[in-house]
Design a protein around this motif. Sequence first.
Motif, mmCIF file in Angstrom:
data_model
loop_
_atom_site.group_PDB
_atom_site.id
_atom_site.type_symbol
_atom_site.label_atom_id
_atom_site.label_comp_id
_atom_site.label_asym_id
_atom_site.label_seq_id
_atom_site.Cartn_x
_atom_site.Cartn_y
_atom_site.Cartn_z
ATOM 1 N N PRO A 1 -14.417 -4.997 4.074
ATOM 2 C CA PRO A 1 -14.458 -5.504 2.907
ATOM 3 C C PRO A 1 -14.115 -4.296 1.848
ATOM 4 O O PRO A 1 -13.718 -4.625 0.778
ATOM 5 N N GLU A 2 -14.338 -3.125 2.266
ATOM 6 C CA GLU A 2 -13.955 -1.978 1.252
ATOM 7 C C GLU A 2 -12.222 -1.449 1.255
ATOM 8 O O GLU A 2 -11.776 -0.653 0.491
ATOM 9 N N ALA A 3 -11.846 -2.038 2.260
ATOM 10 C CA ALA A 3 -10.312 -1.880 2.530
ATOM 11 C C ALA A 3 -9.634 -2.396 1.203
ATOM 12 O O ALA A 3 -9.673 -3.162 0.647
ATOM 13 N N GLN A 4 -8.437 -1.511 1.118
ATOM 14 C CA GLN A 4 -7.497 -1.891 -0.211
ATOM 15 C C GLN A 4 -6.197 -2.449 0.343
ATOM 16 O O GLN A 4 -5.734 -1.795 1.445
ATOM 17 N N GLU A 5 -5.810 -3.532 -0.287
ATOM 18 C CA GLU A 5 -4.594 -4.195 0.188
ATOM 19 C C GLU A 5 -3.504 -3.329 -0.303
ATOM 20 O O GLU A 5 -3.468 -3.201 -1.618
ATOM 21 N N VAL A 6 -2.293 -3.037 0.296
ATOM 22 C CA VAL A 6 -1.278 -2.340 -0.129
ATOM 23 C C VAL A 6 -0.008 -2.850 0.763
ATOM 24 O O VAL A 6 -0.180 -3.545 1.875
ATOM 25 N N ILE A 7 1.283 -2.555 0.130
ATOM 26 C CA ILE A 7 2.319 -2.700 0.792
ATOM 27 C C ILE A 7 2.779 -1.292 1.158
ATOM 28 O O ILE A 7 2.977 -0.370 0.213
ATOM 29 N N SER A 8 3.177 -1.212 2.737
ATOM 30 C CA SER A 8 3.595 0.283 2.977
ATOM 31 C C SER A 8 4.742 0.131 4.053
ATOM 32 O O SER A 8 4.481 -0.857 4.973
ATOM 33 N N TYR A 9 5.775 0.540 3.680
ATOM 34 C CA TYR A 9 6.881 0.492 4.331
ATOM 35 C C TYR A 9 7.323 -1.001 4.442
ATOM 36 O O TYR A 9 7.838 -1.452 5.409
ATOM 37 N N ARG A 10 7.402 -1.723 3.358
ATOM 38 C CA ARG A 10 7.727 -2.952 3.185
ATOM 39 C C ARG A 10 6.859 -3.953 3.853
ATOM 40 O O ARG A 10 7.284 -5.283 4.200
ATOM 41 N N MET A 11 5.829 -3.776 4.290
ATOM 42 C CA MET A 11 4.718 -4.517 5.278
ATOM 43 C C MET A 11 3.449 -4.572 4.511
ATOM 44 O O MET A 11 2.960 -3.461 3.974
ATOM 45 N N PRO A 12 2.604 -5.503 4.768
ATOM 46 C CA PRO A 12 1.339 -5.430 4.034
ATOM 47 C C PRO A 12 0.447 -4.413 5.129
ATOM 48 O O PRO A 12 0.865 -4.201 6.196
ATOM 49 N N ALA A 13 -0.245 -3.904 4.457
ATOM 50 C CA ALA A 13 -1.347 -2.833 5.195
ATOM 51 C C ALA A 13 -2.710 -2.659 4.537
ATOM 52 O O ALA A 13 -2.671 -3.294 3.331
ATOM 53 N N PHE A 14 -3.437 -2.305 5.149
ATOM 54 C CA PHE A 14 -4.895 -2.431 4.693
ATOM 55 C C PHE A 14 -5.299 -0.734 4.702
ATOM 56 O O PHE A 14 -5.647 -0.080 5.849
ATOM 57 N N LYS A 15 -6.006 -0.273 3.542
ATOM 58 C CA LYS A 15 -6.097 1.129 3.757
ATOM 59 C C LYS A 15 -7.658 1.305 3.529
ATOM 60 O O LYS A 15 -8.480 0.500 2.695
ATOM 61 N N GLY A 16 -8.258 2.098 4.331
ATOM 62 C CA GLY A 16 -9.882 2.429 4.263
ATOM 63 C C GLY A 16 -9.586 4.024 4.093
ATOM 64 O O GLY A 16 -9.131 4.675 3.229
ATOM 65 N N LYS A 17 -9.984 4.546 5.211
ATOM 66 C CA LYS A 17 -9.751 6.163 5.314
ATOM 67 C C LYS A 17 -8.906 5.997 5.988
ATOM 68 O O LYS A 17 -8.843 6.338 7.259
ATOM 69 N N GLY A 18 -7.752 6.011 5.373
ATOM 70 C CA GLY A 18 -6.318 6.123 6.370
ATOM 71 C C GLY A 18 -5.824 4.459 6.364
ATOM 72 O O GLY A 18 -6.581 3.586 6.011
ATOM 73 N N ILE A 19 -4.819 4.234 7.098
ATOM 74 C CA ILE A 19 -4.074 2.977 7.261
ATOM 75 C C ILE A 19 -5.010 2.073 8.208
ATOM 76 O O ILE A 19 -4.973 2.808 9.420
ATOM 77 N N LEU A 20 -5.328 0.850 8.221
ATOM 78 C CA LEU A 20 -6.355 0.459 8.982
ATOM 79 C C LEU A 20 -5.458 -0.658 9.848
ATOM 80 O O LEU A 20 -5.516 -0.698 11.076
ATOM 81 N N LEU A 21 -4.533 -1.276 9.173
ATOM 82 C CA LEU A 21 -3.818 -2.200 9.616
ATOM 83 C C LEU A 21 -2.252 -2.426 9.184
ATOM 84 O O LEU A 21 -1.929 -2.776 8.073
ATOM 85 N N PRO A 22 -1.363 -1.596 9.973
ATOM 86 C CA PRO A 22 0.155 -1.658 9.165
ATOM 87 C C PRO A 22 1.050 -2.630 9.792
ATOM 88 O O PRO A 22 2.267 -2.309 9.433
ATOM 89 N N ARG A 23 0.854 -3.588 10.517
ATOM 90 C CA ARG A 23 1.677 -4.232 11.135
ATOM 91 C C ARG A 23 1.764 -5.610 10.598
ATOM 92 O O ARG A 23 0.934 -6.399 10.404
ATOM 93 N N SER A 24 3.157 -6.160 10.596
ATOM 94 C CA SER A 24 3.334 -7.624 10.204
ATOM 95 C C SER A 24 3.509 -8.539 11.457
ATOM 96 O O SER A 24 3.777 -8.064 12.677
ATOM 97 N N VAL A 25 3.241 -9.791 11.234
ATOM 98 C CA VAL A 25 3.669 -10.762 12.348
ATOM 99 C C VAL A 25 5.066 -11.345 12.054
ATOM 100 O O VAL A 25 5.231 -12.065 10.898
#
Length: 64
Positions: A38-62
Amino acid sequence: MAMRSAVPNDIDEYIANAPAAVQPVLSRIRATVAAAAPEAQEVISYRMPAFKGKGILLPRSVRA
Protein backbone atom coordinates in the motif's frame (compact mmCIF):
# COMPACT_ATOMS: atom_id res chain seq x y z
CA MET A 1 8.90 4.49 -39.45
CA ALA A 2 5.82 4.17 -37.22
CA MET A 3 5.09 6.94 -34.74
CA ARG A 4 5.01 6.05 -31.06
CA SER A 5 1.88 6.77 -29.10
CA ALA A 6 1.91 9.47 -26.46
CA VAL A 7 3.30 8.57 -23.06
CA PRO A 8 0.42 8.06 -20.62
CA ASN A 9 0.32 10.53 -17.74
CA ASP A 10 -0.71 7.95 -15.17
CA ILE A 11 -1.83 4.35 -14.75
CA ASP A 12 -5.51 5.27 -15.20
CA GLU A 13 -4.70 6.60 -18.66
CA TYR A 14 -2.49 3.60 -19.45
CA ILE A 15 -5.32 1.19 -18.58
CA ALA A 16 -7.90 3.26 -20.49
CA ASN A 17 -5.72 3.12 -23.63
CA ALA A 18 -5.06 -0.64 -23.37
CA PRO A 19 -7.15 -3.09 -25.41
CA ALA A 20 -10.54 -3.72 -23.81
CA ALA A 21 -9.73 -7.40 -23.18
CA VAL A 22 -6.60 -6.45 -21.21
CA GLN A 23 -8.08 -3.67 -19.06
CA PRO A 24 -9.60 -6.00 -16.41
CA VAL A 25 -6.29 -7.85 -16.09
CA LEU A 26 -4.36 -4.61 -15.61
CA SER A 27 -6.90 -3.44 -13.04
CA ARG A 28 -6.54 -6.70 -11.09
CA ILE A 29 -2.74 -6.44 -11.14
CA ARG A 30 -3.00 -2.86 -9.91
CA ALA A 31 -5.36 -3.87 -7.07
CA THR A 32 -3.10 -6.79 -6.09
CA VAL A 33 -0.03 -4.57 -5.89
CA ALA A 34 -1.96 -1.93 -3.92
CA ALA A 35 -3.07 -4.57 -1.40
CA ALA A 36 0.40 -6.11 -1.09
CA ALA A 37 2.35 -2.84 -1.01
CA PRO A 38 0.00 0.00 0.00
CA GLU A 39 2.95 2.38 0.41
CA ALA A 40 4.00 1.92 -3.24
CA GLN A 41 3.78 4.94 -5.51
CA GLU A 42 2.23 4.44 -8.94
CA VAL A 43 4.40 5.82 -11.76
CA ILE A 44 4.90 5.54 -15.50
CA SER A 45 8.43 4.34 -16.24
CA TYR A 46 9.70 3.58 -19.75
CA ARG A 47 6.13 4.14 -21.05
CA MET A 48 4.79 1.36 -18.78
CA PRO A 49 3.00 1.35 -15.44
CA ALA A 50 5.30 0.70 -12.51
CA PHE A 51 5.10 0.72 -8.76
CA LYS A 52 7.87 2.27 -6.69
CA GLY A 53 8.64 1.39 -3.11
CA LYS A 54 12.29 1.07 -2.25
CA GLY A 55 13.04 0.77 -5.96
CA ILE A 56 10.73 -0.40 -8.73
CA LEU A 57 8.42 -3.14 -7.48
CA LEU A 58 6.61 -4.09 -10.69
CA PRO A 59 7.76 -2.69 -14.03
CA ARG A 60 6.03 -4.95 -16.54
CA SER A 61 2.92 -4.41 -18.61
CA VAL A 62 0.53 -7.08 -19.83
CA ARG A 63 0.09 -7.31 -23.58
CA ALA A 64 -2.75 -8.95 -25.47
